[in-house]
Design a protein around this motif. Structure first.
Motif, PDB file in Angstrom:
ATOM      1  N   GLU A 180       0.806  -1.215   0.000  1.00 42.90           N
ATOM      2  CA  GLU A 180       0.000   0.000   0.000  1.00 42.90           C
ATOM      3  C   GLU A 180       0.844   1.273   0.000  1.00 42.90           C
ATOM      4  O   GLU A 180       0.307   2.367  -0.151  1.00 42.90           O
ATOM      5  N   ALA A 181       2.159   1.148   0.147  1.00 46.62           N
ATOM      6  CA  ALA A 181       3.029   2.312   0.015  1.00 46.62           C
ATOM      7  C   ALA A 181       3.125   2.768  -1.437  1.00 46.62           C
ATOM      8  O   ALA A 181       3.475   3.920  -1.706  1.00 46.62           O
ATOM      9  N   ILE A 182       2.821   1.853  -2.368  1.00 46.31           N
ATOM     10  CA  ILE A 182       2.837   2.187  -3.796  1.00 46.31           C
ATOM     11  C   ILE A 182       1.431   2.630  -4.182  1.00 46.31           C
ATOM     12  O   ILE A 182       0.494   1.824  -4.153  1.00 46.31           O
ATOM     13  N   PHE A 183       1.268   3.883  -4.561  1.00 51.74           N
ATOM     14  CA  PHE A 183      -0.061   4.408  -4.887  1.00 51.74           C
ATOM     15  C   PHE A 183      -0.616   3.746  -6.143  1.00 51.74           C
ATOM     16  O   PHE A 183      -1.760   3.308  -6.180  1.00 51.74           O
ATOM     17  N   MET A 184       0.195   3.699  -7.172  1.00 47.44           N
ATOM     18  CA  MET A 184      -0.164   2.969  -8.387  1.00 47.44           C
ATOM     19  C   MET A 184       1.073   2.830  -9.263  1.00 47.44           C
ATOM     20  O   MET A 184       2.027   3.582  -9.117  1.00 47.44           O
ATOM     21  N   TYR A 185       1.046   1.844 -10.153  1.00 48.18           N
ATOM     22  CA  TYR A 185       2.135   1.487 -11.067  1.00 48.18           C
ATOM     23  C   TYR A 185       3.210   0.682 -10.333  1.00 48.18           C
ATOM     24  O   TYR A 185       3.646   1.048  -9.259  1.00 48.18           O
ATOM     25  N   ILE A 186       3.607  -0.395 -10.910  1.00 49.24           N
ATOM     26  CA  ILE A 186       4.651  -1.348 -10.519  1.00 49.24           C
ATOM     27  C   ILE A 186       4.285  -2.166  -9.278  1.00 49.24           C
ATOM     28  O   ILE A 186       5.035  -3.061  -8.878  1.00 49.24           O
ATOM     29  N   GLU A 187       3.114  -1.897  -8.675  1.00 46.27           N
ATOM     30  CA  GLU A 187       2.672  -2.776  -7.590  1.00 46.27           C
ATOM     31  C   GLU A 187       2.383  -4.179  -8.112  1.00 46.27           C
ATOM     32  O   GLU A 187       2.479  -5.153  -7.375  1.00 46.27           O
ATOM     33  N   ASP A 188       2.070  -4.284  -9.410  1.00 47.89           N
ATOM     34  CA  ASP A 188       1.857  -5.609  -9.994  1.00 47.89           C
ATOM     35  C   ASP A 188       3.164  -6.398 -10.060  1.00 47.89           C
ATOM     36  O   ASP A 188       3.186  -7.602  -9.801  1.00 47.89           O
ATOM     37  N   ALA A 189       4.269  -5.721 -10.387  1.00 48.31           N
ATOM     38  CA  ALA A 189       5.574  -6.393 -10.406  1.00 48.31           C
ATOM     39  C   ALA A 189       5.944  -6.877  -9.011  1.00 48.31           C
ATOM     40  O   ALA A 189       6.450  -7.985  -8.832  1.00 48.31           O
ATOM     41  N   ASP A 190       5.667  -6.063  -8.019  1.00 45.32           N
ATOM     42  CA  ASP A 190       6.002  -6.412  -6.646  1.00 45.32           C
ATOM     43  C   ASP A 190       5.209  -7.624  -6.165  1.00 45.32           C
ATOM     44  O   ASP A 190       5.779  -8.566  -5.606  1.00 45.32           O
ATOM     45  N   LEU A 191       3.898  -7.633  -6.403  1.00 49.25           N
ATOM     46  CA  LEU A 191       3.074  -8.745  -5.927  1.00 49.25           C
ATOM     47  C   LEU A 191       3.354 -10.027  -6.711  1.00 49.25           C
ATOM     48  O   LEU A 191       3.507 -11.103  -6.115  1.00 49.25           O
ATOM     49  N   THR A 192       3.439  -9.931  -8.036  1.00 46.77           N
ATOM     50  CA  THR A 192       3.734 -11.128  -8.826  1.00 46.77           C
ATOM     51  C   THR A 192       5.076 -11.722  -8.429  1.00 46.77           C
ATOM     52  O   THR A 192       5.224 -12.940  -8.313  1.00 46.77           O
ATOM     53  N   ARG A 193       6.060 -10.862  -8.187  1.00 45.10           N
ATOM     54  CA  ARG A 193       7.383 -11.357  -7.800  1.00 45.10           C
ATOM     55  C   ARG A 193       7.320 -12.097  -6.462  1.00 45.10           C
ATOM     56  O   ARG A 193       7.948 -13.157  -6.306  1.00 45.10           O
ATOM     57  N   ARG A 194       6.548 -11.594  -5.509  1.00 44.91           N
ATOM     58  CA  ARG A 194       6.425 -12.272  -4.217  1.00 44.91           C
ATOM     59  C   ARG A 194       5.709 -13.618  -4.369  1.00 44.91           C
ATOM     60  O   ARG A 194       6.092 -14.602  -3.735  1.00 44.91           O
ATOM     61  N   ILE A 195       4.682 -13.657  -5.207  1.00 43.68           N
ATOM     62  CA  ILE A 195       4.019 -14.935  -5.467  1.00 43.68           C
ATOM     63  C   ILE A 195       4.971 -15.895  -6.164  1.00 43.68           C
ATOM     64  O   ILE A 195       5.011 -17.094  -5.865  1.00 43.68           O
ATOM     65  N   HIS A 196       5.773 -15.368  -7.104  1.00 43.17           N
ATOM     66  CA  HIS A 196       6.710 -16.185  -7.878  1.00 43.17           C
ATOM     67  C   HIS A 196       7.754 -16.854  -6.984  1.00 43.17           C
ATOM     68  O   HIS A 196       8.301 -17.913  -7.345  1.00 43.17           O
TER      69      HIS A 196
END
Length: 272
Positions: free
Chosen positions: A192-208
């Protein structure tokens, strides 16, 4: 006992109701037992008229929480309510059986924590939304110095993979994230520190780190894809801010995991 096969969240912000209506109608074509969350960051609740029936819950935030924080409202529910959760952009539409096919694929592949179908423009051309994990140089050059970067960008977007085979990719677009709800217990929600953009990279990477995160080209959806940060100065600042948080978390120059993952992806999908 999970109540739903699938929960779905669409975050709204001054959205075009006709465009959002296509996304909602696409979800409603599904025969799965689903619940749809419309999470509205708009300054007014005019979009509440988009709620169709009891399968849709409209949540008015009365302020712009940002992409990830708004989606987290439903992701917190998904952990206990549903087997899978779909993070869906309001500018996507698709035909019948798309959600059923993805549900079936996930049910048959328990090692997969997230799946993304082939994303097409409305004219049928492919959107190259599978990416290598980004470096600061990748994002800076793509945003501010795109000329002369065709070869580097082709590699970053895995264009030579052909986008015609199943691939295990660590960075999948946030426009359509079909996630195993159980995985969220392990890796957490959007940052939630990321307002928008690249939060998808962060979450997908953690799932990966714990599951396969799969590009599945045998299912197709359509995406209008406005690239707002290239047209709006405020959105560009959000993009820069999100990138700063991402690289501070994962590493700016020294990121061994990024190097290892990217090399594996290049070897498997770009080198014949």
């Amino acid at each position: 006992m999970k109540k739903y096969d699938l929960t779905v969240s669409i975050v709204l912000f001054k959205s075009n109701p006709d465009i959002v209506g296509q996304a909602i109608e696409s979800v409603y074509k599904s025969k799965l037992n689903f619940k749809l969350y419309l999470i509205d960051n708009s300054p007014t609740d005019e979009l509440k008229s988009l709620k169709k029936d009891e399968r849709t819950e409209y949540i008015f935030n009365n302020k712009n929480l940002g992409f990830g924080k708004a989606h987290n409202i439903s992701l917190k529910k998904a952990i206990t309510e549903s087997h899978y959760h779909l993070v869906l952009n309001p500018d996507i539409y698709f035909g019948e059986n798309v959600l059923e096919d993805l549900f079936k694929y996930m049910e048959e592949n328990k090692s997969v924590g997230q799946v993304m179908p082939k994303i097409l423009y409305p004219d049928g051309t492919v959107q190259h939304l599978c990416k290598l994990l980004p470096t600061p140089v990748d994002l800076i050059l793509r945003r501010f110095f795109p000329w002369g970067m065709q070869e580097r960008n082709k590699r970053y977007e895995l264009i030579d993979s052909g986008y015609n085979k199943i691939m295990n990719i660590a960075y999948l677009s946030g426009c359509f994230m079909f996630i195993r709800s159980e995985s969220l217990k392990t890796v957490g929600l959007f940052d939630e520190a990321i307002f928008m953009y690249i939060e998808d990279a962060d979450l997908t990477r953690r799932i990966h780190q714990h599951y396969q995160t799969i590009f599945y080209p045998h299912v197709q959806v359509y995406h209008y894809y406005a690239k707002g940060s290239y047209k709006n100065f405020k959105l560009m600042l959000y993009n820069i801010h999100g990138a700063f948080i991402y690289f501070t978390k994962w590493g700016w120059v020294f990121d061994r995991e990024r190097r290892k993952i990217n090399q594996r992806i290049v070897n498997e999908y770009l080198i014949n």
